[in-house]
Scaffold this motif. Structure first.
Motif, short mmCIF file in Angstrom:
data_model
loop_
_atom_site.label_atom_id
_atom_site.label_comp_id
_atom_site.label_asym_id
_atom_site.label_seq_id
_atom_site.Cartn_x
_atom_site.Cartn_y
_atom_site.Cartn_z
N GLY A 88 0.79 -1.22 0.00
CA GLY A 88 0.00 0.00 0.00
C GLY A 88 0.82 1.27 0.00
N ARG A 89 2.14 1.16 0.03
CA ARG A 89 2.99 2.36 0.02
C ARG A 89 4.35 2.03 -0.54
N GLY A 90 4.99 3.04 -1.11
CA GLY A 90 6.32 2.85 -1.67
C GLY A 90 6.31 2.18 -3.03
N TRP A 91 7.49 1.72 -3.42
CA TRP A 91 7.70 1.15 -4.76
C TRP A 91 6.74 0.02 -5.09
N LEU A 92 6.56 -0.92 -4.18
CA LEU A 92 5.76 -2.11 -4.50
C LEU A 92 4.31 -1.76 -4.77
N VAL B 119 9.16 3.21 6.49
CA VAL B 119 8.32 2.11 6.01
C VAL B 119 7.96 2.34 4.54
N GLY B 120 8.06 1.29 3.76
CA GLY B 120 7.82 1.37 2.32
C GLY B 120 9.10 1.42 1.52
N PHE B 121 10.24 1.54 2.21
CA PHE B 121 11.56 1.61 1.58
C PHE B 121 12.02 0.21 1.17
N TRP B 122 12.54 0.10 -0.05
CA TRP B 122 13.12 -1.15 -0.56
C TRP B 122 14.55 -0.89 -0.99
N ILE B 123 15.41 -1.87 -0.78
CA ILE B 123 16.80 -1.73 -1.20
C ILE B 123 17.40 -3.11 -1.46
N GLY B 124 18.47 -3.10 -2.25
CA GLY B 124 19.16 -4.36 -2.56
C GLY B 124 19.20 -4.66 -4.04
N LEU C 185 16.51 -8.83 -2.05
CA LEU C 185 15.86 -7.53 -1.96
C LEU C 185 15.17 -7.42 -0.61
N TYR C 186 15.25 -6.24 0.01
CA TYR C 186 14.70 -6.03 1.34
C TYR C 186 13.69 -4.88 1.32
N GLY C 187 12.51 -5.11 1.89
CA GLY C 187 11.49 -4.06 2.00
C GLY C 187 11.11 -3.84 3.45
N LEU C 188 11.11 -2.59 3.89
CA LEU C 188 10.88 -2.26 5.30
C LEU C 188 9.39 -2.13 5.60
N GLY C 189 8.88 -3.05 6.44
CA GLY C 189 7.47 -3.05 6.81
C GLY C 189 7.18 -2.33 8.11
N SER C 190 8.15 -2.31 9.03
CA SER C 190 8.00 -1.56 10.28
C SER C 190 9.38 -1.34 10.88
#
Length: 221
Positions: free
Chosen positions: A11-15, A78-83, A51-56
């Motif tokens: 619901g937020r960020g790249w995904l 939250v919503g940040f992805w990296i890798g 790949l890592y996505g920050l949920g909390s």
């Protein structure tokens, strides 16, 4: 309430901007992992594992500058992805990622990503979009460091880190490192903002009292 396996990342960020089929693939090929405060997700120089996505929680992004000296370049939300960068470039990691607080992270293994793009090469576009988002963030942070006043830089970081109630859960030494300021300079800036009734200071946290004024300060050159 969203009962999706990926919530809140779908619901937020790249995904959130990807197709339903792609989100379903991510959900089916990844898993949630929890990292305690100070735990390293991966280090600079390592081979990419996924790949890592920050949920909390919160993640700290650091860059090895000289020898053992590292520079904090970003506090992720939250919503940040990296890798994706090292995977796309087929090289080792450029940055290190550490849990700044307990972090719940969705992890998608590199092997699954490589298998996907080998079978469906058009899916590279989704990962390139993520790379563009992260490069844009890096360029913005660099421009802010070069062009804005110290007070404006502090304001921008506080606005980015504040929750819905205006609370910023960060120690002042962490904040100084993140902004690239000495603790004494940060203390003077926070004192100025406090005396102006823009924020209040507590132990281990700050509270934004006047978001509109802080936004105006964030535009100071």
């Amino acid at each position: 309430m969203n009962g999706s396996k990926l919530a809140p990342l779908d619901g937020r960020g790249w995904l959130a901007g990807q197709s339903a089929d792609f989100r379903a693939w991510v959900a089916g090929n990844g898993r949630w992992r929890v990292f305690g405060p100070g735990r390293v997700l991966y280090g600079a120089g390592e081979d990419p594992d996924g790949l890592y996505g920050l949920g909390s929680g919160a993640l700290e992004v650091t860059f090895p500058l000289v020898g053992d000296e590292v520079v904090t370049v970003h506090r992720a939300e939250v919503g940040f992805w990296i890798g994706e960068s090292a995977l796309l470039a087929r090289t080792t990691r450029l940055l290190s990622i550490e849990a700044a607080a307990e972090a719940r992270v969705f992890f998608v293994p590199a092997a699954a990503i490589r298998a996907l793009v080998a079978d469906q090469p058009e899916q590279w576009q989704a990962f390139f979009e993520l790379s563009h988002i992260n490069v844009s963030t890096a360029v913005t942070l660099l421009a802010e460091a070069l062009a804005l006043s110290p007070r404006a830089r502090v304001a921008r970081v506080l606005l980015r880190l504040a929750d819905a109630e205006g609370r910023v859960e960060v120690r002042q030494d962490e904040l100084a490192r993140l902004i690239g300021m000495t603790r004494s300079s940060l203390q003077r800036t926070l004192q100025n903002l406090s005396e102006s009734a823009v924020l209040s200071r507590g132990y281990g946290c700050l509270l934004v009292l006047d978001r509109a004024r802080l936004e105006a300060i964030s535009m100071e050159a």
